[in-house]
Motif scaffolding. Structure first.
Motif, mmCIF file in Angstrom:
data_model
loop_
_atom_site.group_PDB
_atom_site.id
_atom_site.type_symbol
_atom_site.label_atom_id
_atom_site.label_comp_id
_atom_site.label_asym_id
_atom_site.label_seq_id
_atom_site.Cartn_x
_atom_site.Cartn_y
_atom_site.Cartn_z
ATOM 1 N N ASN A 1 -12.216 10.794 3.900
ATOM 2 C CA ASN A 1 -12.616 9.937 2.786
ATOM 3 C C ASN A 1 -14.000 9.327 2.930
ATOM 4 N N LEU B 1 -3.816 9.727 -4.982
ATOM 5 C CA LEU B 1 -4.228 10.401 -3.756
ATOM 6 C C LEU B 1 -4.892 11.745 -4.017
ATOM 7 N N LEU C 1 -4.811 1.580 5.027
ATOM 8 C CA LEU C 1 -4.898 2.693 4.079
ATOM 9 C C LEU C 1 -4.605 4.015 4.783
ATOM 10 N N TYR D 1 1.087 4.015 -3.130
ATOM 11 C CA TYR D 1 0.801 5.443 -2.985
ATOM 12 C C TYR D 1 2.009 6.297 -3.389
ATOM 13 N N THR E 1 0.828 -1.206 0.000
ATOM 14 C CA THR E 1 0.000 0.000 0.000
ATOM 15 C C THR E 1 0.863 1.256 0.000
ATOM 16 N N PHE F 1 -8.075 10.166 7.786
ATOM 17 C CA PHE F 1 -8.516 9.325 6.673
ATOM 18 C C PHE F 1 -9.996 9.016 6.755
ATOM 19 N N TYR G 1 -1.925 6.497 3.509
ATOM 20 C CA TYR G 1 -2.529 7.608 2.793
ATOM 21 C C TYR G 1 -2.119 8.934 3.421
ATOM 22 N N SER H 1 0.076 11.533 1.442
ATOM 23 C CA SER H 1 -0.722 12.661 0.982
ATOM 24 C C SER H 1 -0.307 13.971 1.645
#
Lengths: 230, 230, 230, 230
Positions: B196, A129, A187, A122, A118, B192, A191, A195
């Motif tokens: 999201n 993203l 995630l 990314y 993962t 997150f 993320y 991000s």
DNA sequence: AATGAATGAGGTTTCATTCAT
DNA sequence: TATGAATGAAACCTCATTCAT
């Protein structure tokens, strides 16, 4: 392939063409479908770098070495192009996830590999993203519309469920965890890190690549494993 | 072909139009500073809802019950307004963080409260997330510019460091954790989830409020605590 | 205070407005290059009448029976349009100068004709003067930029040099004159008279056309001839 | 004092004031009339550098270290300010001309001195030229309006008439010259040279100061003297 | 399949000016 | 006398899109 790439310095004025160019326009057909792909690829970069409203049709067509008109020819509108971009971005990720062969592995190891995958994905697809962020900004407007997206779904969630179940069966994992939450946590950790690296490094004064990245990778694996281990 | 030709009746300088203004102008000065605040508040909403490039100056000024001109009067440009929005959004969060009085609490409990606070703050200030996402899209361009932001920094990180140290001293936490990574993990899990929720719920077919949210809250606390506990 | 709030009904990207266009669009393409010429011609008039900053893009496009957008399509910016105007104005004059066939004539007569030509040209192309004045106001900013202009140069200066040399050879002109200064003097006498006629006639209470003009023409010729004659 | 001076780099955005400034505004009265003068002086520079339509009220007030409002307080409008500028510029020149004591001098020498004075005045007051050019662009609109200007008139023209008459009486000058045309010729030669120096030097590739200027000065005197001498 | 030309609507910003203190 | 706040109108320019070939 960062979102920094070509995308054109945004200043370039589209026109200001001189009156010289008189000879027949030079059409250079190339099989057609090729242009479509090039536009789509360019659109991913541009939308990733500037968002939906910031990504100019003009900039996209230029980055694709085509012209505005072709975007309408192939996609009908900027928004429909964006939907296709969304679809492609998801599809690509799901394809990559499908290639993960973790069903035979030891559950703990599988978990570790999944976290690593993962993070790597990314890192190598940052456009994913920003495009998702954009879609969140618009409250999922296009995701909701796209039939293709609704029909499919992440293979990774299924995979995670299988890994988890095997871990429980083997007595390695505690039984009261929701696989979905575990999955989302993987995630989330990655993320966020990828991000937000620009704003974070601005505040923390340290870049988040290199050693920091390695450290985070170990930490994320650790957090996830500890979250489920009995 | 003299310069006398049609070219419209006008007059070289706009001032010649003087006195023609019709309808009574309705200026309602209010001490000034008030308008500024109203614009800033409106800008937060609009930028949060539409992003920097999607947030129209015009929409902002109307939401502030003012007019475009005042935005330039007080902020100089749309971009500088955005910088101030960023600053305010951060400052507000840091103020809220400052109110956290967790230094006396039991380290584990402090950790739990901190996780809960973060989630609650994001839920009640979703504009923070979209604005930050935008800033990430732009690769921290404005954060980097703002001197104010660079001078300050999150009280929460310090807090987290103190909590962690006390936990280690009391023999509750393992000693090899980087407080920064622990801190970022708290943010990550909550960021997150809140950020999201639209795309996630589109895919997962379930809304992420209500019970799911409660469950996530418990889970997040659990993940964090397990990550540091010996 | 979520990003959901009023903030107007709109939509993040303009494309959502699609299909709402009413009334049949009346596009009348004409091969393109034609529009460009029309804009350029209109721009000459407007800039001549109002200067660069006073000449409104809007007024130009209307005078060209086109629309603002086309100015940017063909020229990129108001300023680049102005540069092209400058170029055209110079080029036109140089073309007219090229048609002067004075090499065979008697030097004195050639001088006389040249003075007359200059005066006539300024009278029939007053836009040239105001546009040049504007460029002088801006300290030659655009002239300096234009490669085209720098590459070319006035045929009239060459002509003047040839006339002068022949005059000297024939023993008609004194030998210690710089042709450039002679040339500039011709321009000066005529430029001033035509360019300043409005302010001058305001002060002198007499219009400078008609007989006054005829008188000035004779005078200017006389001044120039006396300046070089042995 | 060239038109290059302060005048502000034009980029400075007028506002973007922060919300800090709360204490009572600091009014610093200075006798009043002083401000008026400062505005007028600033306006001369700004209008000279940018023209009427290009000269921003804001830039003027800033250059005068005052604020927009004061311009309206003292002058009523931008246009009326321009008229005052015109008046001052003329008045200053006429005052300088009045100081010329050439009535006793030898007519030829007086002529020479007058030519030199004109050139020097233009060189040291280039703002005069651009402001006049502007007025010519507007076809003498303001000159015509100003009562003050119409009541007065150039002492130099009278002077020239006297010089010329004495020259004729002494048998030095031919009798068939119109003093007005002689006078205008002096202005023309110098006006053109100074006003057009930027565009000219761009084309001629040589700067028109230094030796070229000295040469021109001699030449102009020569042209004028030859024009009248018997 | 491909492209140059055209366009309306609207975007950000600037301007001169007026209000109120 | 002096100044901050306010504003309508318009300026330049950009955008997504369509027409016509």
């Amino acid at each position: 392939m960062t979102e920094q790439t070509p995308v054109a310095p945004s200043t370039a004025s589209r026109s200001a063409r001189k009156g010289k160019r008189r000879g027949r326009p030079k059409k250079q057909p190339n099989g057609g479908i090729d242009t479509r792909e090039k536009i789509l690829a360019a659109a991913i970069k541009v939308f990733a770098a500037r968002g939906l409203s910031g990504g100019r049709v003009n900039v996209i067509s230029r980055a694709a070495r085509s012209n505005d008109r072709m975007i309408y020819y192939y996609f009908g509108s900027k928004e429909r192009l964006f939907v296709e971009v969304l679809e492609k971005v998801y599809r690509d990720m799901w394809e990559a996830e499908s290639a993960l062969a973790l069903d035979q592995a030891d559950p703990i190891e599988a978990l570790e590999k999944f976290v690593g995958f993962t993070l790597d994905y990314y890192l190598s697809h940052p456009e994913m993203l920003t495009i998702l962020n954009n879609e969140n900004l618009l409250q999922g407007k296009h995701v909701t519309k796209s039939k293709k997206l609704k029909e499919l779904s992440s293979p990774a969630l299924d995979l995670m469920e299988r890994i988890y179940r095997r871990g429980v069966e083997k007595g390695l994992f505690r039984a009261d965890v929701k696989p979905l939450e575990l999955y989302l946590s993987v995630l989330a950790l990655n993320y966020f890190y990828v991000s937000n690296r620009y704003t974070l490094s601005a505040f923390l004064g340290a870049d988040l690549t290199g050693d920091s990245l390695k450290s985070w990778r170990r930490w994320a694996v650790d957090v996830i494993v500890r979250a489920v281990r009995v």
